[in-house]
Design an enzyme around this catalytic site. Sequence first.
Site, PDB file in Angstrom:
ATOM      1  N   GLY A   1       0.842  -1.211   0.000  1.00  0.00           N
ATOM      2  CA  GLY A   1       0.000   0.000   0.000  1.00  0.00           C
ATOM      3  C   GLY A   1       0.867   1.248   0.000  1.00  0.00           C
ATOM      4  O   GLY A   1       1.859   1.316   0.723  1.00  0.00           O
TER       5      GLY A   1
ATOM      6  N   ARG B   1       1.208  -5.219  -5.142  1.00  0.00           N
ATOM      7  CA  ARG B   1       1.418  -6.396  -4.289  1.00  0.00           C
ATOM      8  C   ARG B   1       1.638  -7.555  -5.264  1.00  0.00           C
ATOM      9  O   ARG B   1       0.755  -7.852  -6.064  1.00  0.00           O
ATOM     10  CB  ARG B   1       0.203  -6.657  -3.407  1.00  0.00           C
ATOM     11  CG  ARG B   1      -0.171  -5.459  -2.516  1.00  0.00           C
ATOM     12  CD  ARG B   1      -1.281  -5.839  -1.540  1.00  0.00           C
ATOM     13  NE  ARG B   1      -2.056  -4.697  -1.079  1.00  0.00           N
ATOM     14  CZ  ARG B   1      -1.695  -3.893  -0.079  1.00  0.00           C
ATOM     15  NH1 ARG B   1      -0.577  -4.103   0.567  1.00  0.00           N
ATOM     16  NH2 ARG B   1      -2.467  -2.883   0.281  1.00  0.00           N
TER      17      ARG B   1
ATOM     18  N   ASP C   1       4.749  -4.401   6.198  1.00  0.00           N
ATOM     19  CA  ASP C   1       5.040  -5.740   6.684  1.00  0.00           C
ATOM     20  C   ASP C   1       5.271  -6.783   5.573  1.00  0.00           C
ATOM     21  O   ASP C   1       6.303  -7.469   5.550  1.00  0.00           O
ATOM     22  CB  ASP C   1       3.827  -6.136   7.529  1.00  0.00           C
ATOM     23  CG  ASP C   1       4.091  -7.314   8.380  1.00  0.00           C
ATOM     24  OD1 ASP C   1       4.860  -7.179   9.340  1.00  0.00           O
ATOM     25  OD2 ASP C   1       3.559  -8.395   8.052  1.00  0.00           O
TER      26      ASP C   1
ATOM     27  N   THR D   1       4.340   2.768   5.585  1.00  0.00           N
ATOM     28  CA  THR D   1       2.952   2.322   5.722  1.00  0.00           C
ATOM     29  C   THR D   1       2.216   3.269   6.662  1.00  0.00           C
ATOM     30  O   THR D   1       2.779   3.723   7.654  1.00  0.00           O
ATOM     31  CB  THR D   1       2.858   0.885   6.290  1.00  0.00           C
ATOM     32  OG1 THR D   1       1.503   0.638   6.700  1.00  0.00           O
ATOM     33  CG2 THR D   1       3.759   0.644   7.484  1.00  0.00           C
TER      34      THR D   1
ATOM     35  N   ASP E   1      -0.047   2.327   8.525  1.00  0.00           N
ATOM     36  CA  ASP E   1      -0.553   1.532   9.656  1.00  0.00           C
ATOM     37  C   ASP E   1       0.293   1.667  10.930  1.00  0.00           C
ATOM     38  O   ASP E   1      -0.187   1.363  12.027  1.00  0.00           O
ATOM     39  CB  ASP E   1      -0.627   0.043   9.278  1.00  0.00           C
ATOM     40  CG  ASP E   1      -1.525  -0.210   8.080  1.00  0.00           C
ATOM     41  OD1 ASP E   1      -2.396   0.636   7.808  1.00  0.00           O
ATOM     42  OD2 ASP E   1      -1.349  -1.246   7.405  1.00  0.00           O
TER      43      ASP E   1
ATOM     44  N   ASP F   1       2.569  -0.238  11.959  1.00  0.00           N
ATOM     45  CA  ASP F   1       2.536  -1.532  12.649  1.00  0.00           C
ATOM     46  C   ASP F   1       3.852  -2.304  12.573  1.00  0.00           C
ATOM     47  O   ASP F   1       3.867  -3.520  12.772  1.00  0.00           O
ATOM     48  CB  ASP F   1       1.391  -2.392  12.082  1.00  0.00           C
ATOM     49  CG  ASP F   1       1.535  -2.629  10.581  1.00  0.00           C
ATOM     50  OD1 ASP F   1       2.380  -1.979   9.939  1.00  0.00           O
ATOM     51  OD2 ASP F   1       0.802  -3.477  10.050  1.00  0.00           O
TER      52      ASP F   1
ATOM     53  N   ARG G   1      -5.127  -2.013   9.059  1.00  0.00           N
ATOM     54  CA  ARG G   1      -5.055  -3.466   8.901  1.00  0.00           C
ATOM     55  C   ARG G   1      -5.347  -4.141  10.244  1.00  0.00           C
ATOM     56  O   ARG G   1      -6.460  -4.018  10.726  1.00  0.00           O
ATOM     57  CB  ARG G   1      -3.694  -3.887   8.350  1.00  0.00           C
ATOM     58  CG  ARG G   1      -3.747  -5.234   7.646  1.00  0.00           C
ATOM     59  CD  ARG G   1      -2.419  -5.581   7.034  1.00  0.00           C
ATOM     60  NE  ARG G   1      -2.120  -4.845   5.847  1.00  0.00           N
ATOM     61  CZ  ARG G   1      -2.554  -5.158   4.618  1.00  0.00           C
ATOM     62  NH1 ARG G   1      -3.295  -6.216   4.454  1.00  0.00           N
ATOM     63  NH2 ARG G   1      -2.242  -4.443   3.584  1.00  0.00           N
TER      64      ARG G   1
HETATM   65  O1  F6P Z   1      -1.358  -1.422   4.727  1.00  0.00           O
HETATM   66  C1  F6P Z   1      -1.917  -0.231   4.305  1.00  0.00           C
HETATM   67  C2  F6P Z   1      -3.395  -0.369   4.077  1.00  0.00           C
HETATM   68  O2  F6P Z   1      -3.897   0.888   3.700  1.00  0.00           O
HETATM   69  C3  F6P Z   1      -4.181  -0.929   5.252  1.00  0.00           C
HETATM   70  O3  F6P Z   1      -4.450   0.037   6.231  1.00  0.00           O
HETATM   71  C4  F6P Z   1      -5.407  -1.470   4.563  1.00  0.00           C
HETATM   72  O4  F6P Z   1      -5.971  -2.519   5.291  1.00  0.00           O
HETATM   73  C5  F6P Z   1      -4.867  -1.965   3.254  1.00  0.00           C
HETATM   74  O5  F6P Z   1      -3.645  -1.278   3.018  1.00  0.00           O
HETATM   75  C6  F6P Z   1      -5.780  -1.765   2.074  1.00  0.00           C
HETATM   76  O6  F6P Z   1      -5.204  -2.336   0.958  1.00  0.00           O
HETATM   77  P1  F6P Z   1      -5.732  -2.145  -0.537  1.00  0.00           P
HETATM   78  O7  F6P Z   1      -5.366  -0.756  -0.969  1.00  0.00           O
HETATM   79  O8  F6P Z   1      -5.017  -3.174  -1.312  1.00  0.00           O
HETATM   80  O9  F6P Z   1      -7.209  -2.310  -0.477  1.00  0.00           O
END
Ligand code: F6P
Length: 326
Positions: free
Chosen positions: A14, A75, A106, A129, A131, A133, A175
């Site tokens: 992300g 990803r 992560d 990130t 998050d 985390d 997340r």
């Molecule tokens: O890890 C960053 C994040 O924004 C999280 O907070 C969220 O759960 C996820 O990515 C969303 O991913 P995507 O953009 O693939 O829906």
Amino acid sequence: MADIKCIGILTSGGDAPGMNAAIRAVTRSAIYNGFKVKGIYRGYKGLLTDEIEDFKTQNVSNIIQAGGTILKTARCKEFQTPEGRQLAYDTLRRHEIDALVVIGGDGSLTGARIFANEFNFPCIGLPGTIDNDLFGTDKTIGYDTALNTIMECVDKIRDTATSHERLFFIEVMGRDAGFLALNGAIATGAEAAIIPEISTEVDQLAELISNGFRKSKNSSIVLVAESPVTGGAMGLAERVHREYPAYDVRVSILGHLQRGGSPTATDRILASRMGAAAIDALMEDQRNVMIGIQNDQIVYVPFSKAIKNDKPIDRTLLETLRKLSI
Ligand code: F6P
């Protein structure tokens, strides 16, 4: 120092505000120290599709203020397979890239760790990130900007919540982590935060209702971390409809707007310091570490620690939130 002449850089997972500032810092600091730099597009995917470009200082001009990532991000499922990683390694060799700086969360750093071990390839991670985390760093790149975005949104929702005397569940990202929800709640003077870290210990909704919300106020804002463990804002609202029908409840899911926008000064400075530190780390023969920040000092955190450990929330913040929402 091992024989490193050319450094590849990629962003993965992300996106997060401040990634561009980090790309700029890695590129400029590497060039300053005499290295060649190559930008790899679309994360690990670019290593499989050979989307690689020479980076000069001009490639990173005028990007420090921009959200998103000029390198794009993805990803990449194929990189999770040994065959995919072999292809990635072959591409790196072909381009004479001797070390990799990976900016991501992560999952991205887990990929870097496996790859580094498999091919004995120097990799340095930067925690990018929203998050927050990753273990071993007080802050991640993008977290502060996302928190400020949440604050602005919640301030606006409060206007309508107050006018209509409603209870609002506002869902934020993170997340499996509750950092955005908890600190967002403190920053906006919210009633409470419902976070995954304590979901197994206590029924946070029941506790909230039994406390009678904020008795002196006519509207309530509750920040909910998106994790399935919390039930999410929709799940909680459904429960309120069923179990506590007296409340006029509404849901607002902030979603991907939390990932956008120009990075705050805090994120730009963090990204710049971490980006420069990634090159220092390579020159100090550091391998397979994430650059972290602890008590405002740059630290090197082995990938194994940064990824494996659950970063704990500061429980005194929960206490502060409780005290201030009477
Ligand atoms: O890890 C960053 C994040 O924004 C999280 O907070 C969220 O759960 C996820 O990515 C969303 O991913 P995507 O953009 O693939 O829906």
